[in-house]
Design an enzyme around this catalytic site. Structure first.
Site, PDB file in Angstrom:
ATOM      1  N   GLY A  50       0.706  -0.905  -0.235  1.00 17.25           N
ATOM      2  CA  GLY A  50      -0.047   0.087  -0.036  1.00 17.25           C
ATOM      3  C   GLY A  50       0.878   1.243   0.039  1.00 17.25           C
ATOM      4  CB  ALA A  51       0.945   4.098  -2.169  1.00 15.33           C
ATOM      5  CG  ASP A 233       0.191   1.724  -5.818  1.00 16.08           C
ATOM      6  OD1 ASP A 233       0.904   1.204  -4.980  1.00 16.08           O
ATOM      7  OD2 ASP A 233      -0.838   1.182  -6.109  1.00 16.08           O
ATOM      8  CE  LYS A 244      -2.792  -6.362  -7.789  1.00 14.70           C
ATOM      9  NZ  LYS A 244      -1.471  -6.731  -7.583  1.00 14.70           N
TER      10      LYS A 244
END
Length: 343
Positions: A50-51, A233, A244
């Site tokens: 997860g960014a 992201d 994603k």
């Protein structure tokens, strides 16, 4: 081990503690990381992902590098660079590593102070995104008494320390008593939706269903969701969004069905130095994740695969981008340059 409570990543006792996302939903296990090599491994194998979360982890990685080598040593710079390059697509990792490392000349206490500030800012950002996103969804689907939201991958506390980005908005809508249903795509090949988003929705007591990835566009075409909420992201300067793999398909379907498509990401994910999605490096994670499911082969031996971890959704398919400090209505010809973040 002790539960981390609301947080899924934190610093304690000179080490980084993270919920190992590769073990969920079967086992809740906390990894205690006290060296750079283990952190790089955790990032690469998606134990932490997860960014926003890997940005926070990267900041603490600089602290670990200083603990191992001393902030001025040659090995320190190499260790920091190994953290910085652990995953290439999400801008948060490199950005937060650079931010914390910039204080290396001030000593280890300054590095830890900066890493803790990064953590606290991301937590505050999640709460702000939840409020802004929920208000926007109420505006966009004002005719509905309750909201059915479709989402992809995992964008909750696991991806952002607490609450999350897109899933944080869904959580806020649920807390307001307005969530009819959350629909989560399973998110092949690593099933972050089926394993992680479902786990988080279950824990918050929200109504939800999981669908196979290919069902998303069909459900949208039938009007079975009021809004699509995704994370990001990296958000390019022109509004293109890397997220994603499978996000682009949902955006196309949402446009066909005239359903709002909303991206939720903190300001730390907005990269004004990347002009468009064409300049975003898309990570290919190799065939193994595709031809196996959690270690079990599902294809003939020797089968090859393409495995782009992300895709790019063009700005023209996005209704709005919600950050912790602004809402940019791309459908109204607003841009990231024309709408400034609020102080």
């Amino acid at each position: 081990m002790t539960d981390l409570g609301e947080r899924t990543l934190d610093w304690a006792g000179g080490r980084l503690r993270i919920v190992d996302q590769t073990r969920l939903p079967d086992t809740y296990e906390i990894l205690e990381i006290d060296n750079v090599a283990d952190l790089v491994d955790a990032i690469r194998r998606l134990a932490v992902r997860g960014a926003p979360a890997i940005g926070v982890a990267g900041g603490f990685g600089v602290v670990l590098a200083a603990q191992e080598h001393g902030a001025g040593a040659e090995q320190f710079a190499a260790a920091v660079e190994s953290v910085r390059g652990a995953r290439p697509t999400a801008v948060n990792l490199a950005r937060m590593v650079d931010r914390v490392a910039a204080r290396a000349t001030e000593g280890p206490d300054a590095l830890l102070e900066e890493a803790l500030a990064v953590r606290d800012e991301e937590i505050a950002a999640s709460r702000a995104m939840g409020r802004r996103g929920a208000a926007l969804v109420e505006e966009l689907v004002s005719e509905a008494d309750s909201v059915t939201a479709l989402t992809i991958c995992n964008t909750g506390g696991l991806a952002a320390v607490e609450r999350g980005t897109a899933l944080g908005v869904i959580r806020t809508i649920h807390e307001q008593g307005r969530l009819a249903l959350a629909i989560a795509t399973e998110t092949r090949p690593l099933l972050q939706g089926a394993r992680l988003t479902a786990w988080e929705l279950e824990r918050m007591g929200a109504p939800y269903r999981v669908i196979v990835d290919a069902a998303g566009p069909a459900l949208l075409s039938r009007g079975m969701a009021d809004v699509v909420l995704t994370g990001a992201d990296r958000v390019a300067a022109n509004g293109d969004v890397a997220n994603k793999i499978g996000t682009f398909s949902l955006a196309l379907a949402a446009r066909y069905a005239a359903i709002p498509f909303v991206v939720v990401a903190p300001e730390s994910t907005v990269d004004m130095e990347t002009p468009s999605g064409d300049a975003i490096h898309i990570e290919d994670r190799g065939a193994d994740e595709v031809v196996n499911v959690r270690g079990t082969p599902i294809t003939p031996e020797g089968t090859g695969a393409l495995n782009p971890a992300f895709d790019v959704t063009p700005a023209e398919l996005i209704t709005a981008i919600v950050t912790d400090s602004r809402v940019v209505r791309l459908d109204r010809d607003e841009t990231l340059r024309s709408v400034s973040p609020e102080p």
